[in-house]
Design an enzyme around this catalytic site. Structure first.
Site, short mmCIF file in Angstrom:
data_model
loop_
_atom_site.label_atom_id
_atom_site.label_comp_id
_atom_site.label_asym_id
_atom_site.label_seq_id
_atom_site.Cartn_x
_atom_site.Cartn_y
_atom_site.Cartn_z
N THR A 141 22.05 14.43 58.30
CA THR A 141 22.72 15.53 57.62
C THR A 141 22.70 15.35 56.11
O THR A 141 22.69 14.21 55.61
CB THR A 141 24.19 15.62 58.10
OG1 THR A 141 24.90 16.51 57.25
CG2 THR A 141 24.89 14.26 58.06
N ASP A 142 22.76 16.46 55.38
CA ASP A 142 22.83 16.37 53.91
C ASP A 142 24.17 15.76 53.46
O ASP A 142 24.30 15.33 52.31
CB ASP A 142 22.60 17.75 53.26
CG ASP A 142 23.61 18.81 53.68
OD1 ASP A 142 24.49 18.53 54.53
OD2 ASP A 142 23.52 19.94 53.15
N GLU A 143 25.15 15.72 54.36
CA GLU A 143 26.47 15.20 53.96
C GLU A 143 26.42 13.72 53.60
O GLU A 143 27.35 13.22 52.95
CB GLU A 143 27.52 15.45 55.06
CG GLU A 143 27.70 16.93 55.33
CD GLU A 143 29.00 17.28 56.04
OE1 GLU A 143 29.90 16.43 56.14
OE2 GLU A 143 29.11 18.44 56.48
N LYS A 194 27.28 8.96 59.90
CA LYS A 194 25.87 9.42 59.92
C LYS A 194 25.04 8.58 58.93
O LYS A 194 23.89 8.23 59.22
CB LYS A 194 25.79 10.90 59.56
CG LYS A 194 26.39 11.85 60.60
CD LYS A 194 25.66 11.86 61.94
CE LYS A 194 24.32 12.53 61.89
NZ LYS A 194 23.72 12.64 63.26
N TYR A 245 32.99 11.26 59.19
CA TYR A 245 31.78 11.80 59.84
C TYR A 245 30.53 11.43 59.05
O TYR A 245 29.59 10.83 59.58
CB TYR A 245 31.87 13.33 59.98
CG TYR A 245 30.53 13.98 60.24
CD1 TYR A 245 29.88 13.84 61.47
CD2 TYR A 245 29.87 14.72 59.24
CE1 TYR A 245 28.64 14.42 61.70
CE2 TYR A 245 28.64 15.30 59.46
CZ TYR A 245 28.02 15.14 60.69
OH TYR A 245 26.78 15.71 60.91
P1 NAD Z 1 27.40 19.53 68.54
O1 NAD Z 1 28.73 18.91 68.32
O2 NAD Z 1 27.31 20.99 68.79
O3 NAD Z 1 26.67 18.83 69.76
C1 NAD Z 1 26.69 17.43 69.95
C2 NAD Z 1 26.20 17.14 71.37
O4 NAD Z 1 26.16 15.71 71.53
C3 NAD Z 1 27.10 17.70 72.46
O5 NAD Z 1 26.32 18.31 73.46
C4 NAD Z 1 27.80 16.46 73.02
O6 NAD Z 1 28.17 16.58 74.39
C5 NAD Z 1 26.75 15.39 72.79
N1 NAD Z 1 27.32 14.05 72.69
C6 NAD Z 1 28.40 13.66 71.93
N2 NAD Z 1 28.63 12.36 72.12
C7 NAD Z 1 27.68 11.91 72.99
C8 NAD Z 1 27.39 10.63 73.55
N3 NAD Z 1 28.13 9.55 73.26
N4 NAD Z 1 26.33 10.53 74.39
C9 NAD Z 1 25.57 11.62 74.71
N5 NAD Z 1 25.83 12.85 74.22
C10 NAD Z 1 26.86 12.97 73.36
O7 NAD Z 1 26.51 19.11 67.29
P2 NAD Z 1 25.40 19.96 66.49
O8 NAD Z 1 26.07 20.78 65.48
O9 NAD Z 1 24.47 20.54 67.46
O10 NAD Z 1 24.69 18.76 65.70
C11 NAD Z 1 23.62 18.04 66.31
C12 NAD Z 1 23.16 16.95 65.37
O11 NAD Z 1 22.73 17.53 64.15
C13 NAD Z 1 24.24 15.96 65.01
O12 NAD Z 1 23.66 14.68 64.95
C14 NAD Z 1 24.70 16.40 63.61
O13 NAD Z 1 25.17 15.30 62.88
C15 NAD Z 1 23.42 16.95 63.05
N6 NAD Z 1 23.56 18.02 62.05
C16 NAD Z 1 24.29 19.14 62.32
C17 NAD Z 1 24.34 20.18 61.39
C18 NAD Z 1 25.12 21.44 61.65
O14 NAD Z 1 25.22 22.28 60.75
N7 NAD Z 1 25.66 21.66 62.83
C19 NAD Z 1 23.66 20.05 60.18
C20 NAD Z 1 22.94 18.88 59.92
C21 NAD Z 1 22.88 17.88 60.88
O1 DAU Z 2 26.00 20.02 55.92
C1 DAU Z 2 25.69 19.72 57.25
C2 DAU Z 2 26.96 19.59 58.06
O2 DAU Z 2 27.47 20.92 58.21
C3 DAU Z 2 26.77 18.94 59.42
O3 DAU Z 2 26.36 17.62 59.23
C4 DAU Z 2 28.05 18.97 60.24
O4 DAU Z 2 27.83 18.46 61.53
C5 DAU Z 2 28.52 20.40 60.34
O5 DAU Z 2 29.76 20.46 61.03
C6 DAU Z 2 28.67 21.03 58.96
O6 DAU Z 2 29.76 20.41 58.24
P1 DAU Z 2 30.77 21.28 57.33
O7 DAU Z 2 32.02 20.53 57.20
O8 DAU Z 2 30.10 21.77 56.11
O9 DAU Z 2 30.94 22.56 58.33
P2 DAU Z 2 32.23 23.39 58.78
O10 DAU Z 2 31.71 24.58 59.52
O11 DAU Z 2 33.27 22.56 59.43
O12 DAU Z 2 32.81 23.90 57.38
C7 DAU Z 2 32.01 24.66 56.48
C8 DAU Z 2 32.86 24.93 55.25
O13 DAU Z 2 33.92 25.84 55.62
C9 DAU Z 2 33.55 23.70 54.70
O14 DAU Z 2 33.60 23.81 53.29
C10 DAU Z 2 34.98 23.78 55.27
C11 DAU Z 2 35.23 25.28 55.37
N1 DAU Z 2 36.10 25.71 56.48
C12 DAU Z 2 35.81 25.31 57.72
C13 DAU Z 2 36.59 25.69 58.79
C14 DAU Z 2 36.30 25.23 60.19
C15 DAU Z 2 37.16 26.56 56.21
O15 DAU Z 2 37.41 26.96 55.05
N2 DAU Z 2 37.96 26.95 57.26
C16 DAU Z 2 37.72 26.53 58.53
O16 DAU Z 2 38.50 26.91 59.44
#
Ligand code: NAD
Ligand code: DAU
Length: 356
Positions: free
Chosen positions: A138-140, A167, A163
Site C-alpha cells: 500500500t502507499d500508506e 504492511k 496498519y
Molecule cells: P479486505 O479486508 O477486503 O480483504 C482481506 C481478505 O483477507 C479477506 O477476504 C479476509 O478474509 C482475508 N484474510 C484476513 N486475514 C487472513 C488470514 N490470516 N489468512 C487468510 N486470509 C485472511 O482487503 P482489501 O481491501 O481487498 O485489500 C487487499 C490487500 O490490498 C491488502 O493486503 C491491503 O493491504 C492491500 N491494499 C488495499 C487497498 C485498498 O484501497 N483497499 C489499497 C492498497 C493496498
Molecule cells: O491508501 C491505500 C489504503 O487505502 C489501503 O492500504 C487500506 O487498506 C484502505 O483501507 C485505504 O485506507 P484509508 O484509511 O485511506 O481508507 P478509508 O476508506 O478507511 O478512509 C479514506 C479516507 O476517508 C480517510 O482519510 C479517512 C476518511 N473517512 C473514512 C471513513 C471510514 C471518513 O472521513 N469517514 C469514515 O467514516
C-alpha cells in the site's frame, strides 16, 4: 496453464482479481486461500465458484501446515498475497491481529513458497524457473505528503498507523527474502481502491450505504484529507502486468493521479443518489466527527515507473468509476444487506458512537 495461489481472494480486491484473471485468461488456474474473516465473503465469487479452473481453500496464511499442504497438492507458479487486515481504524483499536496476519502471515507464506520452489540440494539459492511471489502492499507505507510532491518507489518508508506499520514490516521481510535468498519477488504499492465488493467500513461504500439508509455521513475532522482513488479493475490489471513483466526484486507504485479530498467524495455520492434515487438526501446528512488518530493528510502516487516499464496506466476516469461503483451498490442491495447485518452493526456502534 499457470497456477496462482491467491490469498485473501474472498475480500474486496482479491475477489475482483480472481474474477478478472479467470475472465481474461483461459490458461490460468486460481487457488484462493482465505480465512474468511469478517471481510471475506464467498458471495463475491459466485461468478467463478463453479469454474473448473478455480479452487477455494478456507485457511489461515499463518498456518504453516495448511500452506505447505497446498504447495504439496498444487504446482504453484505464482503467489499473490492480498490476505491482510486492511482497515486503518480497526488497527488503531486492535493492533495485534495486524501484526499476526500482515507480518507473521506474510513471513509464513514466504517460507512455505521458498521451500516449495527451492531446487537442488538447498545449499545454493535457486528456484524453479518462472515462479514469483507478489506482495500486495500500500502507499500508506510512505506516510503522509505535504501539499506538493508524490510518493515514488524511492520514497523512504515512514508509516504512521498500526496498519501501515504492519504492511511496511511485511514489505521489509519480502525485500529481505529477495536480498538474502535471491527469492523472486515483486512488491506493488497501490493507492485507495474503489469498486464492487468493498466492505462498507471503507469511505466510499460506507457513505453510499449510509446515504441510502438515511443515516448521518461521518466525515473525520475537516474532511480535507486527500486520497488518490483508483478503480479496482485498474489495480487488478497492474498486478497481472507486474506478475508477468515486473523485474525481479522491484517495487511498483500503482496510482492514478486522481487526488480528491474526502468531502468531495461524499458530495459526489450524495449528488448522484439525490439526482437518481432519492431527492430527500442532501448535505444536511454530513456530520463532521472526531478525527482519526494520527490521520495521514495526503496520499498521492507517481505511477511513472509502472507506466514506463510495463505500459500500465489507470484506464478508468474517476467520474466513470464512481458512477459504475454507485450503480453496482444500487443493483446489489441484497449484498449490502447481508454484509451489514449482525456484527457490522456492533462494529458501527463501537467505532462511531464515540466519535459523535
Ligand atoms: P479486505 O479486508 O477486503 O480483504 C482481506 C481478505 O483477507 C479477506 O477476504 C479476509 O478474509 C482475508 N484474510 C484476513 N486475514 C487472513 C488470514 N490470516 N489468512 C487468510 N486470509 C485472511 O482487503 P482489501 O481491501 O481487498 O485489500 C487487499 C490487500 O490490498 C491488502 O493486503 C491491503 O493491504 C492491500 N491494499 C488495499 C487497498 C485498498 O484501497 N483497499 C489499497 C492498497 C493496498
Ligand atoms: O491508501 C491505500 C489504503 O487505502 C489501503 O492500504 C487500506 O487498506 C484502505 O483501507 C485505504 O485506507 P484509508 O484509511 O485511506 O481508507 P478509508 O476508506 O478507511 O478512509 C479514506 C479516507 O476517508 C480517510 O482519510 C479517512 C476518511 N473517512 C473514512 C471513513 C471510514 C471518513 O472521513 N469517514 C469514515 O467514516
Amino acid at each position: 496453464m499457470k497456477t496462482y495461489l491467491v490469498t485473501g481472494g474472498a475480500g474486496f480486491i482479491g475477489s475482483n482479481f480472481v474474477i478478472y484473471m479467470l475472465g481474461k485468461y483461459d490458461d490460468v488456474r486460481i487457488i484462493n486461500v482465505d480465512k474468511l474473516t469478517y471481510a471475506g465473503n464467498l458471495e463475491n465469487l459466485k461468478l467463478v465458484e463453479s469454474n473448473p479452473r478455480y479452487r477455494f481453500v478456507q485457511a489461515d496464511i499463518c498456518d504453516a501446515q495448511a500452506m505447505a499442504r497446498i504447495f504439496e497438492e498444487e504446482t504453484v507458479d505464482y503467489v499473490v498475497n492480498f490476505a491482510a487486515e486492511s482497515h486503518v481504524d480497526r488497527s488503531i483499536s486492535d493492533p495485534e491481529v495486524f501484526v499476526r496476519t500482515n507480518v507473521l502471515g506474510t513471513v509464513n507464506l514466504l517460507n512455505t513458497a521458498k521451500k516449495a520452489w527451492q531446487t537442488g540440494d538447498g545449499k545454493v539459492d535457486s528456484y524453479r524457473e518462472g515462479v514469483k511471489f507478489l506482495q500486495v502492499s500500500t502507499d500508506e507505507v510512505y506516510g503522509s505528503l505535504g501539499e506538493t510532491g508524490f510518493f515514488m518507489e524511492t520514497t523512504p518508508l515512514d508509516p504512521h498507523s498500526p496498519y501501515s506499520s504492519s504492511k511496511a514490516s511485511a514489505d521489509l521481510f519480502v525485500k529481505a527474502y529477495a536480498d538474502t535468498y535471491k527469492f523472486p519477488v515483486n512488491i506493488t504499492r497501490c493507492s485507495n481502491n474503489y469498486g464492487p465488493f468493498q466492505f462498507p467500513e471503507k469511505l466510499i461504500p460506507l457513505m453510499i450505504n449510509n446515504t441510502l439508509s438515511h443515516k448521518q455521513l461521518p466525515v473525520y475532522g475537516d474532511g480535507m484529507q486527500i486520497r488518490d482513488w483508483l478503480y479496482v479493475e485498474d489495480h487488478c490489471k497492474a498486478i497481472d502486468m507486474v506478475i508477468r513483466g515486473g523485474r525481479p526484486g522491484e517495487v511498483y507504485n500503482v496510482g492514478g493521479h486522481n487526488e480528491r479530498p474526502n468531502v468531495f467524495i461524499v458530495h459526489t455520492i450524495l449528488e448522484y443518489i439525490r439526482d437518481h434515487v432519492d431527492a430527500t438526501v442532501g448535505e444536511h446528512m454530513i456530520q463532521h466527527v472526531e478525527d482519526r488518530k494520527g490521520h495521514d493528510r495526503r496520499y498521492g502516487i507517481d505511477p511513472e515507473k509502472i507506466k514506463n516499464e510495463l505500459g500500465w496506466y489507470p484506464e478508468t476516469p474517476f467520474e466513470k468509476g464512481i458512477v459504475k461503483t454507485i450503480e453496482w451498490y444500487l443493483a446489489n442491495r441484497a449484498w449490502m444487506e447481508n454484509v451489514t447485518s449482525g456484527d457490522y452493526q456492533k462494529y458501527y456502534e463501537k467505532m462511531y458512537a464515540s466519535r459523535a
